[in-house]
Design an enzyme around this catalytic site. Structure first.
Site, mmCIF file in Angstrom:
data_model
loop_
_atom_site.group_PDB
_atom_site.id
_atom_site.type_symbol
_atom_site.label_atom_id
_atom_site.label_comp_id
_atom_site.label_asym_id
_atom_site.label_seq_id
_atom_site.Cartn_x
_atom_site.Cartn_y
_atom_site.Cartn_z
ATOM 1 N N ASN A 159 56.769 9.583 -8.830
ATOM 2 C CA ASN A 159 56.504 10.252 -7.616
ATOM 3 C C ASN A 159 56.295 11.957 -8.069
ATOM 4 O O ASN A 159 56.914 12.152 -8.777
ATOM 5 C CB ASN A 159 57.638 10.346 -6.864
ATOM 6 N N ASP A 204 5.501 2.504 3.785
ATOM 7 C CA ASP A 204 6.165 3.180 4.921
ATOM 8 C C ASP A 204 6.489 2.473 6.178
ATOM 9 O O ASP A 204 6.856 3.212 7.185
ATOM 10 C CB ASP A 204 5.271 4.695 5.322
ATOM 11 N N TYR A 211 46.887 19.006 -6.628
ATOM 12 C CA TYR A 211 45.531 18.777 -7.298
ATOM 13 C C TYR A 211 45.959 18.102 -8.436
ATOM 14 O O TYR A 211 46.728 18.568 -9.553
ATOM 15 C CB TYR A 211 44.695 20.222 -7.714
ATOM 16 N N LEU A 230 0.965 -1.057 0.059
ATOM 17 C CA LEU A 230 0.040 -0.062 0.095
ATOM 18 C C LEU A 230 0.945 1.207 0.003
ATOM 19 O O LEU A 230 1.667 1.351 0.745
ATOM 20 C CB LEU A 230 -1.132 -0.152 1.207
ATOM 21 N N ALA A 231 0.595 1.959 -1.091
ATOM 22 C CA ALA A 231 1.441 3.480 -1.258
ATOM 23 C C ALA A 231 0.777 4.474 -1.544
ATOM 24 O O ALA A 231 1.469 5.178 -2.353
ATOM 25 C CB ALA A 231 2.819 2.621 -1.991
ATOM 26 N N ASN A 270 6.029 8.628 9.737
ATOM 27 C CA ASN A 270 4.891 9.454 9.152
ATOM 28 C C ASN A 270 5.579 11.047 9.225
ATOM 29 O O ASN A 270 5.033 11.879 8.716
ATOM 30 C CB ASN A 270 3.857 9.281 10.517
ATOM 31 N N ARG A 288 37.636 12.565 -6.373
ATOM 32 C CA ARG A 288 36.298 13.117 -7.083
ATOM 33 C C ARG A 288 36.137 12.023 -8.264
ATOM 34 O O ARG A 288 37.168 10.871 -8.534
ATOM 35 C CB ARG A 288 36.677 14.418 -7.771
ATOM 36 N N ARG A 309 2.405 14.767 7.074
ATOM 37 C CA ARG A 309 3.130 14.932 8.261
ATOM 38 C C ARG A 309 4.604 15.015 7.845
ATOM 39 O O ARG A 309 5.484 15.638 8.833
ATOM 40 C CB ARG A 309 2.986 14.096 9.442
HETATM 41 C C1 UD1 Z 1 -3.920 1.931 9.475
HETATM 42 C C2 UD1 Z 1 -4.798 0.763 10.183
HETATM 43 C C3 UD1 Z 1 -4.474 0.761 11.553
HETATM 44 C C4 UD1 Z 1 -3.178 0.470 11.779
HETATM 45 C C5 UD1 Z 1 -2.183 1.356 11.153
HETATM 46 C C6 UD1 Z 1 -0.580 1.005 11.312
HETATM 47 C C7 UD1 Z 1 -6.896 0.970 8.512
HETATM 48 C C8 UD1 Z 1 -8.158 1.507 8.294
HETATM 49 N N1 UD1 Z 1 -6.079 1.414 9.879
HETATM 50 O O1 UD1 Z 1 -4.037 3.157 9.793
HETATM 51 O O2 UD1 Z 1 -5.273 -0.221 12.177
HETATM 52 O O3 UD1 Z 1 -2.856 0.544 13.275
HETATM 53 O O4 UD1 Z 1 -2.263 1.532 9.717
HETATM 54 O O5 UD1 Z 1 0.173 2.097 10.742
HETATM 55 O O6 UD1 Z 1 -6.213 0.264 7.808
HETATM 56 N N2 UD1 Z 1 -3.259 3.940 2.040
HETATM 57 C C9 UD1 Z 1 -3.499 3.743 0.754
HETATM 58 N N3 UD1 Z 1 -4.788 4.221 0.443
HETATM 59 C C10 UD1 Z 1 -5.645 4.751 1.077
HETATM 60 C C11 UD1 Z 1 -4.960 4.933 2.407
HETATM 61 C C12 UD1 Z 1 -3.852 4.374 2.956
HETATM 62 O O7 UD1 Z 1 -2.994 2.875 -0.246
HETATM 63 O O8 UD1 Z 1 -6.574 5.125 0.567
HETATM 64 C C13 UD1 Z 1 -1.925 3.129 2.540
HETATM 65 C C14 UD1 Z 1 -0.789 4.425 3.025
HETATM 66 O O9 UD1 Z 1 -0.138 4.928 1.962
HETATM 67 C C15 UD1 Z 1 -0.214 3.415 3.866
HETATM 68 C C16 UD1 Z 1 -1.137 2.534 4.364
HETATM 69 O O10 UD1 Z 1 -2.147 2.437 3.348
HETATM 70 O O11 UD1 Z 1 1.068 2.743 3.378
HETATM 71 C C17 UD1 Z 1 -1.725 2.888 5.854
HETATM 72 O O12 UD1 Z 1 -2.273 3.982 5.731
HETATM 73 P P1 UD1 Z 1 -2.526 5.167 6.977
HETATM 74 O O13 UD1 Z 1 -3.389 6.201 6.189
HETATM 75 O O14 UD1 Z 1 -1.182 5.308 7.465
HETATM 76 O O15 UD1 Z 1 -3.376 4.049 7.774
HETATM 77 P P2 UD1 Z 1 -3.733 4.626 9.333
HETATM 78 O O16 UD1 Z 1 -4.787 5.340 9.488
HETATM 79 O O17 UD1 Z 1 -2.390 4.883 10.013
HETATM 80 MG MG MG Z 2 -0.070 5.459 9.247
#
Ligand code: UD1
Ligand code: MG
Length: 486
Positions: free
Chosen positions: A391, A117, A380, A19-20, A242, A347, A26
């Site tokens: 040398n 992350d 240099y 998930l990214a 974060n 360099r 922040r």
């Molecule tokens: C999420 C979890 C929470 C957990 C926490 C751990 C959910 C609802 N909650 O919360 O229980 O303790 O992670 O860090 O899942 N992302 C997407 N698409 C989106 C939203 C997020 O790809 O629409 C990705 C973000 O880039 C990130 C990950 O999902 O890599 C987690 O998203 P984030 O918004 O940090 O979730 P939290 O609210 O921290």
């Molecule tokens: Mg998070």
């Protein structure tokens, strides 16, 4: 990223979703969060390396924020990744839903979900999670962590018998739920059929108006499907980044892990606290690394070399038994048994031969210095080729730049050049030639010749007494004259 070794053993029943798509506000950065580097590799790069080492049938990465930059990094590091675009529906549940839709329709294995992350999470931990998930025949297995400050995380809610019940998000939690210190790390294994079925049922009726992936757990439980939450060995393995403070904390953890790996592989690292080593640096046994050293990029250090103290090397290759002391180097190749520093500046395209020397307060660039040749002091050397066993005298400067173009200097083998020379390029000094102190070499020097360019010294006797009468210098001279006559 380290190359995959040997033949890939693909697990056909495993897919990994990274998930990214999140924004990472922040970080307060124009750079997308997952592209911030830790140990020379983006956070996403670390996560992709972990995903790959699980040998899944497919890695899918969900993107949305800064989509093109993130997709570019993915294709650079792991081009076989399937890049999935999340739509405007927010939430981790939605992100996984769009990723699942990109899987082959007949895929029926397991799915590991991890976050871009969380760079410290290693393949060992995930393999263990997957093993447990499969052994128990679970529909979902959550990697949890018990931490001191659970603020901001989803909490693991367990029944009175300790069995896993559901996950409640911080913003939706109330009363005693907020006291729970076991949190959801955000990493999971799901049986894909179970995940497909439940994701269709989840909505956005919650405090954040998002589709929560975590709601899947409660639904599975309601359907009497087996679900588990397993605490991670050490909670820092699942530390997310974060903000910049967490970036530094996780960076230090990552560094400590890299240093330990090298130490156990036979590298002496005197002071781990002031030593920073990028993930892809290669170090042989019996190398010694002294305090204040940073080894970056694709740097490679051969057996028995001593690096530091206070040395930074970026993409350098250091030969067996070489010493590199108080040096800043980029894209330099240092030969076996050679010595560099203290206070050298290497360099790009500096190549020092075996047993060679680049000494104190010496800057080199785009130059090859042959076997056993030495540039010991205050020089240099740029756009230059030096043969073997020559040398270069102290304080020698290659004047390689005519104000418009760069030119090359060629110094042969067994040359002895005098101190404080200028080699005005383009110029060639032949094999076995000598140059006098203070020579400005503007013309080629034939092999075996002695080149001298300075005017013969004239001493104008009595000049000070005549032209600077009454000065301390004149008095000192008069005093010396008296002593001489006595
Ligand atoms: C999420 C979890 C929470 C957990 C926490 C751990 C959910 C609802 N909650 O919360 O229980 O303790 O992670 O860090 O899942 N992302 C997407 N698409 C989106 C939203 C997020 O790809 O629409 C990705 C973000 O880039 C990130 C990950 O999902 O890599 C987690 O998203 P984030 O918004 O940090 O979730 P939290 O609210 O921290
Ligand atoms: Mg998070």
């Amino acid at each position: 990223m380290r190359k995959r070794e040997g033949k890939a053993m693909v697990d056909k029943n495993l897919a990994v979703i990274v998930l990214a798509a999140g924004e990472g506000t922040r970080m307060r950065s124009s750079r997308p969060k997952v592209l911030h580097p830790i140990a020379g590799l983006s956070m996403l790069g670390h996560v992709l390396a972990t995903a790959r080492s699980l040998e899944p049938s497919v890695v899918l990465t969900v993107v949305r924020h800064a989509r093109d930059a993130v997709a570019e990094e993915i294709s650079r590091l792991l081009p076989e990744t399937v890049v999935v675009d999340q739509d405007e529906i927010p939430g981790t549940g939605r992100a996984v839903e769009v990723a699942i839709a990109a899987l082959p329709k007949d895929y029926s294995g397991d799915v590991i979900v991890i976050s871009g992350d969380v760079p410290m999470l290693d393949a060992e931990t995930l393999t263990e999670l997957l093993r447990s998930h499969r052994e128990r025949g679970s529909a979902a297995t959550v990697l949890s962590a018990v931490i001191g400050d659970a603020n901001g995380y989803g909490r693991i809610v367990r029944g009175s018998d300790g069995s896993f019940d559901r996950i409640v998000e911080q913003k939706d939690a109330a009363g005693p739920e907020l006291e729970i210190t076991e949190i959801n790390s955000g990493s999971y294994v799901f049986r894909v059929s179970a995940l497909r079925a439940e994701l269709q049922k989840i909505g956005t009726k919650n405090a954040q108006g998002e589709k929560y992936l975590t709601d899947v757990i409660g639904l599975l439980k309601g359907d009497n499907e087996p679900v588990e939450a397993i605490p991670v060995r050490e909670s820092w393995l699942v530390a997310g980044v974060n903000d910049r403070a967490q970036l530094a904390e996780v960076g230090a953890r990552m560094n400590a892990r890299i240093i330990r790996r090298h130490q156990l592989a036979g590298v002496t690292i005197q002071d781990p606290a002031t030593t920073w080593i990028d993930a892809d640096v290669v170090i042989a046994e019996d190398v010694e690394i002294l305090p204040g050293t940073q080894l970056k990029g694709a740097t490679k250090i051969d057996r028995g070399a001593v690096i530091g103290p206070d040395t930074t090397l970026v993409d350098c290759e250091i030969g067996e038994g070489a010493t590199v002391k108080r040096t800043d180097g980029t894209l330099a190749v240092i030969g076996k048994g050679a010595s560099v520093g203290p206070w050298a500046y290497l360099r790009p395209n500096t190549v020092l031969g075996d047993e060679g020397k680049i000494g104190t307060f010496v800057e080199t660039k785009n130059s090859t210095i042959g076997y056993g040749s030495k540039v010991p002091h205050l020089s240099y050397i740029g756009d230059t080729e030096v043969g073997v066993q020559s040398n270069i005298g102290a304080g020698t400067i290659t004047a390689n730049y005519d104000g418009v173009k760069k030119h090359r200097t060629k110094v042969g083998s067994h040359v002895r050049s005098g101190s404080h020379n200028v080699f005005a390029a383009p110029v060639t000094i032949g094999d076995g030639a000598y140059t006098g102190a203070g020579t400005v070499v503007r013309k080629d020097v034939p092999p075996g010749a002695l080149a001298i360019s300075v005017a013969p010294q004239r001493n104008m006797v009595g000049w000070v007494a005549e032209n600077r009468p009454g000065t301390a210098a004149a008095e000192a001279a008069a005093e010396a004259e008296k002593t001489d006559q006595a």
